[in-house]
Design a protein around this motif. Structure first.
Motif, PDB file in Angstrom:
ATOM      1  N   LEU A  35       0.820  -1.208   0.000  1.00 51.98           N
ATOM      2  CA  LEU A  35       0.000   0.000   0.000  1.00 51.98           C
ATOM      3  C   LEU A  35       0.857   1.263   0.000  1.00 51.98           C
ATOM      4  O   LEU A  35       1.616   1.518   0.934  1.00 51.98           O
ATOM      5  N   THR A  36       0.735   2.021  -1.080  1.00 52.90           N
ATOM      6  CA  THR A  36       1.301   3.377  -1.134  1.00 52.90           C
ATOM      7  C   THR A  36       0.219   4.202  -1.826  1.00 52.90           C
ATOM      8  O   THR A  36      -0.684   3.640  -2.460  1.00 52.90           O
ATOM      9  N   ASP A  89     -12.308  13.957  -2.803  1.00 51.96           N
ATOM     10  CA  ASP A  89     -11.060  13.887  -3.572  1.00 51.96           C
ATOM     11  C   ASP A  89     -10.132  12.804  -3.028  1.00 51.96           C
ATOM     12  O   ASP A  89     -10.244  12.385  -1.869  1.00 51.96           O
ATOM     13  N   TYR A  90      -9.214  12.415  -3.887  1.00 49.88           N
ATOM     14  CA  TYR A  90      -8.329  11.303  -3.545  1.00 49.88           C
ATOM     15  C   TYR A  90      -7.475  11.595  -2.321  1.00 49.88           C
ATOM     16  O   TYR A  90      -7.283  10.729  -1.470  1.00 49.88           O
ATOM     17  N   ASN A  91      -6.958  12.823  -2.196  1.00 54.82           N
ATOM     18  CA  ASN A  91      -6.062  13.127  -1.076  1.00 54.82           C
ATOM     19  C   ASN A  91      -6.705  12.969   0.288  1.00 54.82           C
ATOM     20  O   ASN A  91      -6.118  12.362   1.181  1.00 54.82           O
ATOM     21  N   SER A  92      -7.923  13.499   0.441  1.00 57.15           N
ATOM     22  CA  SER A  92      -8.569  13.368   1.758  1.00 57.15           C
ATOM     23  C   SER A  92      -8.919  11.903   2.034  1.00 57.15           C
ATOM     24  O   SER A  92      -8.837  11.438   3.172  1.00 57.15           O
ATOM     25  N   PHE A  93      -9.280  11.191   0.981  1.00 63.95           N
ATOM     26  CA  PHE A  93      -9.551   9.749   1.093  1.00 63.95           C
ATOM     27  C   PHE A  93      -8.299   9.022   1.585  1.00 63.95           C
ATOM     28  O   PHE A  93      -8.331   8.267   2.564  1.00 63.95           O
ATOM     29  N   PHE A  94      -7.164   9.297   0.945  1.00 65.81           N
ATOM     30  CA  PHE A  94      -5.941   8.581   1.325  1.00 65.81           C
ATOM     31  C   PHE A  94      -5.464   8.994   2.714  1.00 65.81           C
ATOM     32  O   PHE A  94      -5.015   8.143   3.490  1.00 65.81           O
ATOM     33  N   GLN A  95      -5.581  10.274   3.054  1.00 64.69           N
ATOM     34  CA  GLN A  95      -5.167  10.719   4.390  1.00 64.69           C
ATOM     35  C   GLN A  95      -5.988  10.026   5.471  1.00 64.69           C
ATOM     36  O   GLN A  95      -5.467   9.619   6.505  1.00 64.69           O
ATOM     37  N   SER A  96      -7.288   9.881   5.219  1.00 63.71           N
ATOM     38  CA  SER A  96      -8.153   9.214   6.177  1.00 63.71           C
ATOM     39  C   SER A  96      -7.778   7.732   6.316  1.00 63.71           C
ATOM     40  O   SER A  96      -7.725   7.183   7.423  1.00 63.71           O
ATOM     41  N   LYS A  99      -4.843   7.136   8.520  1.00 68.32           N
ATOM     42  CA  LYS A  99      -5.125   7.175   9.960  1.00 68.32           C
ATOM     43  C   LYS A  99      -5.567   5.802  10.456  1.00 68.32           C
ATOM     44  O   LYS A  99      -5.351   5.440  11.597  1.00 68.32           O
ATOM     45  N   VAL A 100      -6.197   5.050   9.579  1.00 70.34           N
ATOM     46  CA  VAL A 100      -6.647   3.701   9.954  1.00 70.34           C
ATOM     47  C   VAL A 100      -5.469   2.721   9.928  1.00 70.34           C
ATOM     48  O   VAL A 100      -5.301   1.907  10.830  1.00 70.34           O
ATOM     49  N   THR A 101      -4.652   2.821   8.900  1.00 73.88           N
ATOM     50  CA  THR A 101      -3.560   1.842   8.756  1.00 73.88           C
ATOM     51  C   THR A 101      -2.351   2.209   9.618  1.00 73.88           C
ATOM     52  O   THR A 101      -1.505   1.370   9.876  1.00 73.88           O
TER      53      THR A 101
END
Ligand SMILES: Nc1ncnc2c1ncn2[C@@H]1O[C@H](COP(=O)(O)OP(=O)(O)O)[C@@H](O)[C@H]1O
Ligand SMILES: [Mg+2]
Length: 260
Positions: A35-36, A89-96, A99-101
């Motif tokens: 995952l990146t 958007d993709y950035n907020s999705f990935f940032q969130s 936080k989980v991973t």
């Protein structure tokens, strides 16, 4: 030892790579990457739905389903346990997601649109063991139906164990069922043999197989310390008895190479 826990290979990454080197098995392995942000975005562009899971996880814990939405303002969604979150958007999705991973090592895998039974996803556990003749044998096959609101089928995550014929009966004729079950059963043996080339010290594997609408069997995960007790749920008690009997077998762990 890296990737090992008392005779168990815990790293899904190492196990996947051990199987990828087999030309026949390869085609049944969904594309898997570390995952990146880049890998996730390119895999979502390609497959639209992916599973994100801990490299060393069990019981469906920490498993996330992520997808691109086609309608509405929010374009990205992920689900963990019963909780769904959507993002513009993709950035907020990935940032969130980060936080989980947290800092743990995660993999991203092409998502399989699993067959359903009464609107719930299911997959299949194929148990393969060394028999008394020290030959790999598929000893048990059982279906696992996800808890209605969940994205994983694991028994320890509220999944239900159901006879495989029952699950396939709404999708296939009797003959077709036999053929799909036979295919999964042979695939299990091929996997066990291949994994053993690299990791010779164990005598059973439990393969999680996902079936899509075309009935293609996808290898979701291979467990080297599979739970035998799930087979207790089958009406046919001889399956559980055999699984336990083979489990107790000791003897030479390394198969002696046949003389030519
Ligand atoms: N690529 C995938 N496509 C569809 N479902 C998946 C995928 N990966 C995992 N799952 C679902 O999540 C469950 C748990 O994932 P798995 O990789 O087996 O991890 P665990 O070690 O936690 O059992 C699977 O049994 C399956 O129901
Ligand atoms: Mg699993």
């Amino acid at each position: 030892m890296k990737g090992k826990r008392k005779g168990t290979i815990t790293s899904k990454w190492l196990k996947t790579n051990a199987l990828l080197s087999h030309s026949e098995i390869r085609q049944y392995i969904p594309m898997t990457q570390r995952l990146t942000s880049y890998n996730l975005s390119s895999m979502l562009a390609k497959y639209e739905m992916v599973y994100i899971k801990p490299e060393r996880g069990t019981y469906g814990n920490g498993v996330i389903r992520a997808e691109v939405l086609k309608q509405g303002v929010n374009k990205y969604q992920y689900q963990i346990e019963m909780k769904k979150r959507t993002f513009k958007d993709y950035n907020s999705f990935f940032q969130s997601l980060k936080k989980v991973t947290k800092k743990r090592s995660y993999l991203v895998q092409m998502g399989i649109h699993l067959l359903k039974y009464q609107k719930r996803r299911f997959d299949v556990r194929v148990m393969v063991q060394l028999n008394p003749k020290v030959v790999w044998e598929t000893t048990g096959i059982i279906g696992r139906v996800a808890h209605p609101g969940k994205i994983v089928t694991n028994y320890h995550s509220g999944g239900q164990l159901v006879n495989i014929e029952k699950l396939l009966s709404s999708h296939l004729s009797l003959n077709e069922q036999k053929s799909v079950i036979g295919k999964m059963s042979r695939l299990g043996v091929t996997i066990a043999k291949q994994l053993r080339q690299k990791y010779p010290d164990y005598r059973q594997v439990g393969v999680d197989v996902g079936l899509d609408v075309t009935m293609k069997p996808w290898i979701i995960e291979v467990n080297t310390n599979p739970d035998p007790y799930i087979f207790k749920k089958l009406a046919d008690k001889s399956v559980f008895r055999k699984v336990m009997r083979y489990r107790r077998l000791k003897g030479p762990i390394r198969i002696l190479k046949k003389k030519k």
